[in-house]
Design a protein around this motif. Structure first.
Motif, PDB file in Angstrom:
ATOM      1  N   ILE A 298       9.140 -13.115  12.405  1.00  0.00           N
ATOM      2  CA  ILE A 298       7.768 -12.855  11.954  1.00  0.00           C
ATOM      3  C   ILE A 298       7.501 -13.710  10.707  1.00  0.00           C
ATOM      4  O   ILE A 298       8.372 -13.844   9.836  1.00  0.00           O
ATOM      5  N   PRO A 299       6.330 -14.311  10.595  1.00  0.00           N
ATOM      6  CA  PRO A 299       6.079 -15.232   9.475  1.00  0.00           C
ATOM      7  C   PRO A 299       5.936 -14.563   8.108  1.00  0.00           C
ATOM      8  O   PRO A 299       5.960 -15.244   7.090  1.00  0.00           O
ATOM      9  N   GLY A 300       5.778 -13.261   8.082  1.00  0.00           N
ATOM     10  CA  GLY A 300       5.691 -12.566   6.806  1.00  0.00           C
ATOM     11  C   GLY A 300       5.649 -11.069   7.022  1.00  0.00           C
ATOM     12  O   GLY A 300       5.021 -10.584   7.967  1.00  0.00           O
ATOM     13  N   TYR A 301       6.345 -10.318   6.158  1.00  0.00           N
ATOM     14  CA  TYR A 301       6.391  -8.859   6.264  1.00  0.00           C
ATOM     15  C   TYR A 301       6.154  -8.291   4.872  1.00  0.00           C
ATOM     16  O   TYR A 301       6.923  -8.555   3.935  1.00  0.00           O
ATOM     17  N   PHE A 302       5.089  -7.509   4.721  1.00  0.00           N
ATOM     18  CA  PHE A 302       4.691  -6.976   3.427  1.00  0.00           C
ATOM     19  C   PHE A 302       4.305  -5.503   3.590  1.00  0.00           C
ATOM     20  O   PHE A 302       3.995  -5.057   4.692  1.00  0.00           O
ATOM     21  N   ARG A 303       4.328  -4.758   2.469  1.00  0.00           N
ATOM     22  CA  ARG A 303       3.943  -3.343   2.547  1.00  0.00           C
ATOM     23  C   ARG A 303       3.078  -2.939   1.370  1.00  0.00           C
ATOM     24  O   ARG A 303       3.316  -3.359   0.233  1.00  0.00           O
ATOM     25  N   VAL A 304       2.115  -2.079   1.645  1.00  0.00           N
ATOM     26  CA  VAL A 304       1.281  -1.464   0.619  1.00  0.00           C
ATOM     27  C   VAL A 304       2.069  -0.294   0.029  1.00  0.00           C
ATOM     28  O   VAL A 304       2.622   0.516   0.778  1.00  0.00           O
ATOM     29  N   PRO A 305       2.156  -0.160  -1.283  1.00  0.00           N
ATOM     30  CA  PRO A 305       2.876   0.986  -1.856  1.00  0.00           C
ATOM     31  C   PRO A 305       2.128   2.291  -1.605  1.00  0.00           C
ATOM     32  O   PRO A 305       0.903   2.300  -1.458  1.00  0.00           O
ATOM     33  N   ALA A 306       2.867   3.379  -1.536  1.00  0.00           N
ATOM     34  CA  ALA A 306       2.238   4.697  -1.441  1.00  0.00           C
ATOM     35  C   ALA A 306       1.513   5.006  -2.749  1.00  0.00           C
ATOM     36  O   ALA A 306       1.786   4.413  -3.797  1.00  0.00           O
ATOM     37  N   GLN A 307       0.611   5.975  -2.688  1.00  0.00           N
ATOM     38  CA  GLN A 307      -0.228   6.265  -3.864  1.00  0.00           C
ATOM     39  C   GLN A 307       0.570   6.808  -5.044  1.00  0.00           C
ATOM     40  O   GLN A 307       0.262   6.514  -6.197  1.00  0.00           O
ATOM     41  N   ASN A 308       1.569   7.655  -4.798  1.00  0.00           N
ATOM     42  CA  ASN A 308       2.314   8.297  -5.876  1.00  0.00           C
ATOM     43  C   ASN A 308       1.353   8.860  -6.932  1.00  0.00           C
ATOM     44  O   ASN A 308       0.481   9.648  -6.591  1.00  0.00           O
ATOM     45  N   SER A 309       1.481   8.428  -8.188  1.00  0.00           N
ATOM     46  CA  SER A 309       0.595   8.947  -9.240  1.00  0.00           C
ATOM     47  C   SER A 309      -0.475   7.928  -9.639  1.00  0.00           C
ATOM     48  O   SER A 309      -0.945   7.928 -10.790  1.00  0.00           O
ATOM     49  N   ASP A 310      -0.851   7.070  -8.709  1.00  0.00           N
ATOM     50  CA  ASP A 310      -1.931   6.115  -8.957  1.00  0.00           C
ATOM     51  C   ASP A 310      -3.149   6.841  -9.540  1.00  0.00           C
ATOM     52  O   ASP A 310      -3.563   7.893  -9.037  1.00  0.00           O
ATOM     53  N   HIS A 311      -3.715   6.292 -10.604  1.00  0.00           N
ATOM     54  CA  HIS A 311      -4.782   6.982 -11.333  1.00  0.00           C
ATOM     55  C   HIS A 311      -5.962   7.323 -10.436  1.00  0.00           C
ATOM     56  O   HIS A 311      -6.466   8.465 -10.466  1.00  0.00           O
ATOM     57  N   ALA A 312      -6.428   6.365  -9.635  1.00  0.00           N
ATOM     58  CA  ALA A 312      -7.597   6.607  -8.783  1.00  0.00           C
ATOM     59  C   ALA A 312      -7.296   7.673  -7.736  1.00  0.00           C
ATOM     60  O   ALA A 312      -8.160   8.506  -7.413  1.00  0.00           O
ATOM     61  N   PHE A 313      -6.087   7.669  -7.201  1.00  0.00           N
ATOM     62  CA  PHE A 313      -5.721   8.699  -6.222  1.00  0.00           C
ATOM     63  C   PHE A 313      -5.707  10.076  -6.868  1.00  0.00           C
ATOM     64  O   PHE A 313      -6.237  11.043  -6.310  1.00  0.00           O
ATOM     65  N   ILE A 314      -5.109  10.186  -8.054  1.00  0.00           N
ATOM     66  CA  ILE A 314      -5.056  11.478  -8.737  1.00  0.00           C
ATOM     67  C   ILE A 314      -6.466  11.958  -9.067  1.00  0.00           C
ATOM     68  O   ILE A 314      -6.777  13.160  -8.938  1.00  0.00           O
ATOM     69  N   GLN A 315      -7.335  11.064  -9.466  1.00  0.00           N
ATOM     70  CA  GLN A 315      -8.717  11.450  -9.742  1.00  0.00           C
ATOM     71  C   GLN A 315      -9.399  11.958  -8.478  1.00  0.00           C
ATOM     72  O   GLN A 315     -10.149  12.937  -8.516  1.00  0.00           O
TER      73      GLN A 315
END
Length: 360
Positions: A298-315
């Motif tokens: 595959i030419p590239g493999y990337f991942r989005v991190p989980a929200q954890n304590s991301d400020h916008a998610f907590i809000q």
């Protein structure tokens, strides 16, 4: 006087060390919401499945240092949510408690802590964006059993889901856009990038029995893609973590990785049903599926991190919690009333209506 409000955060839980892996798996596979076989079969069959999966599970947790980070991350989310709620409603004292389903702190531990806090009301908030009878439904049942056992009775509001909440979708979309920018910067010019929105799978028969999970996952993807506002975005929803030989909902994440490799398209995987890092993200996505993709060229493999304590998610979680509290409902979705189409008879609103009809 300051009004005390208990917020109970539901999550799956994970073993905190190698010796906890097997009992954690036993708890998981003997849950009637997970292993849907006759009750006289479930205890021994669940233990057999747990025994067979212990070695592989321990190897996965060894990659993480021997145990799951989920409890620590969830506790961090609880403290961040307390601070966000205190800022939004300074006249109330919010205390967040963590109730894990399959390992400590269990619902009975959380219920005792809530009782000691002596709140005026209780808010039940799942850390599963999409409702399923196998996750939120099971956690709610365990919570009510724990409360009944110790005589904890307080006015309670349950938030069942937040799959298409605008704040949640917007916070997730920002994380996807940031990861997308990094992925494109790392890729050679001309290589296309596909976003795989990966959710934990379920046996197809559970969905056919009326569970709204798959529909809600698809709604989450649509909401996040809408918030990204990128016309022509190459994206697909897929499902990971199959553990039984029966037919599961699809397409599978592995199938989509193989398809992308064959089409020479890079992938950016977004764990759309998880809001905390744990073995399914840190091992299954980051190690196992990455290995499959790279072995296929595959030419590239990337991942989005989980929200954890991301400020916008907590809000967004704080806003969801406050809306549930002020909804004047004992059961509410992120939008208040029921959101699932009628064919999803395992929606908790449908179950509540059915029980009310029988009582009448």
């Amino acid at each position: 006087m300051t009004r005390r409000i208990a917020v109970v955060l539901f999550n799956l839980g994970g073993p905190d060390g190698p010796e906890a892996v097997r009992p954690f798996l036993v708890n998981l596979f003997t849950d009637p919401a997970i292993l849907r076989v006759p009750s006289f079969v479930r205890p021994w069959l669940g233990r057999l499945i747990a025994w067979r999966r212990t070695k592989a599970a321990r190897e996965n947790y060894d990659i993480l240092g021997g145990g799951s980070p989920l409890r620590e991350l969830t506790e961090q989310q609880a403290r961040a949510l307390e601070a966000a709620l205190a800022a939004k409603e300074p006249g109330s004292e919010y205390r967040c408690f963590v109730a894990m389903r399959y390992w400590h702190p269990f619902s009975d531990e959380a219920a005792r802590a809530v009782k000691a806090f002596d709140p005026a009301e209780v808010l039940l908030v799942p850390l599963y964006p999409q409702y399923s009878s196998t996750t939120t439904g099971s956690s709610i049942a365990a919570w009510h059993d724990a409360c009944a056992a110790i005589g904890l009775a307080r006015p309670t509001t349950t938030l069942c889901c937040f799959h298409s909440d605008a704040g949640f979708a917007g916070a997730t979309a920002r994380l996807v856009r940031e990861a997308q920018a990094k992925a494109r910067a790392a890729l050679p010019e001309g290589v296309k990038l596909r976003v795989l929105f990966s959710a934990h799978g379920l046996p197809e028969r559970i969905i056919k029995a009326g569970d709204p999970y798959q529909w809600q996952v698809e709604q989450t993807m649509a909401a996040v893609v809408g918030a990204m506002d990128e016309p022509g975005l190459d994206h697909v929803v897929c499902y990971q973590s199959r553990v039984t030989p029966q037919k599961w909902i699809g397409p599978s994440t592995e199938e989509e990785i193989r398809r992308a490799a064959a089409e020479k398209v890079a992938v950016l995987i977004c764990p759309i049903a998880f809001v905390s890092e744990h073995s399914e993200t840190l091992v299954e996505l980051d190690v196992e599926y990455r290995h499959i993709g790279e072995s296929l060229g595959i030419p590239g493999y990337f991942r989005v991190p989980a929200q954890n304590s991301d400020h916008a998610f907590i809000q967004s979680l704080a806003d969801l919690t406050r809306r549930a509290q002020h909804s004047a409902r004992t059961l509410c979705s992120f939008a208040g009333a029921r959101q699932c189409p009628r064919q999803h008879t395992d929606c908790p609103h449908a179950r509540a209506q059915s029980l009310a009809a029988k009582a009448a």
